[in-house]
Design an enzyme around this catalytic site. Sequence first.
Site, PDB file in Angstrom:
ATOM      1  N   LYS A 141       0.855  -1.285  -0.106  1.00  0.00           N
ATOM      2  CA  LYS A 141       0.045  -0.038  -0.105  1.00  0.00           C
ATOM      3  C   LYS A 141       0.851   1.271   0.000  1.00  0.00           C
ATOM      4  O   LYS A 141       0.539   2.163  -0.763  1.00  0.00           O
ATOM      5  CB  LYS A 141      -0.993  -0.041   1.084  1.00  0.00           C
ATOM      6  N   GLN A 176      -4.226  -1.590   9.886  1.00  0.00           N
ATOM      7  CA  GLN A 176      -4.156  -3.153   9.189  1.00  0.00           C
ATOM      8  C   GLN A 176      -4.918  -3.860  10.194  1.00  0.00           C
ATOM      9  O   GLN A 176      -4.407  -4.343  11.266  1.00  0.00           O
ATOM     10  CB  GLN A 176      -2.738  -3.457   8.823  1.00  0.00           C
ATOM     11  N   ASP A 203     -10.471   3.409   4.330  1.00  0.00           N
ATOM     12  CA  ASP A 203     -11.159   1.762   4.324  1.00  0.00           C
ATOM     13  C   ASP A 203     -12.734   1.597   4.199  1.00  0.00           C
ATOM     14  O   ASP A 203     -13.013   0.595   3.792  1.00  0.00           O
ATOM     15  CB  ASP A 203     -10.422   1.114   5.481  1.00  0.00           C
TER      16      ASP A 203
END
Length: 296
Positions: A54, A98, A121
């Site tokens: 990412k 994460q 997200d």
Amino acid sequence: MSAQIISGKDIAADIRSELSGEVAKLVAETGVTPGLATVLVGENPASQMYVGMKNKAAAAMGIYSRQITLPIDTSQDELLGVVAGLNADPAIHGILVQLPVPDHIDEGLVIESIDPLKDVDGFHPMSVGRLATDSGEFFAPCTPAGVVEMLVRSGHDPAGKHVVVVGRSNIVGRPLASLLIRKAPGGNATVTVCHSRTPDLGAVTRTADILVVAMGRPEMVTADMVTPGTVVIDVGTNRVDDPDSEKGYRVCGDVLFDEVEKIAGAISPVPGGVGPMTITMLLSNTVKSARLATAR
Ligand code: NDP
């Protein structure tokens, strides 16, 4: 006749090139560089790999990326403190913690602590609610948003089609259904969602114009479950033993590609399908967040 291959890799490359242009324009016009912060707790190798990918992809298109790696014994309060700091930091427009986080940390609490305006997200209940009610600005979760982009850009707009989604998880199936029924571009589909309690899965999947599979069950969707001409998107990413391969394993989807490819109208491969789209949509959300921030 073989199916059209819907390459997420190629579509993702197109989007990334568009985003690079958008980033350069934003910087030139406003002086603002989009910023993405990724927070990783512990040293899970898969999580380390995802976060690394990412950050690399962000940097490649001119997005400022900050990786924060915390020890596995970081307390919940410490993690919430880090997120609070990022919420208040004007250089950061997107925050990604994460998942999974270690067991001693309440995942839901951490997600809820992220400023919804930086929730790239798309997992914050505010984002989920706005998507479900199709109201206000929100960030769509990256994997389902990537699936919709793949369909539209490959010439298979879901509008007016019957889409069967197999899987009802909060990160894929459920938000994908919400996106597909929106009265908005990429939406306006008629959607059926299947799950492990669906009695005759094949009977339902055969009714699809577009079939999206997100089950986490290697190669379970076989040709007899697909009507010829169907557009098939395979979200599944599974590692299966393969003694013939150097690594001892291979990565496959939830669809038996070699069989279904022969009858489908179009199909996405694994790897090279939905996977590259997920990171790309994260970057897209980050750029969108920066653009919205400059307008506030
Ligand atoms: P989950 O395990 O959270 O959900 C799987 C879903 O599939 C559940 O709703 C489950 O039903 C359903 N299901 C399982 N078995 C069957 C069955 N036999 N018949 C019908 N439905 C079934 O998985 P995720 O949604 O997180 O992920 C799905 C797949 O997508 C995985 O392979 C994952 O690795 C991959 N993935 C790929 C991403 C990418 O970027 N390419 C990103 C995210 C996921 P029930 O709810 O009843 O249990």
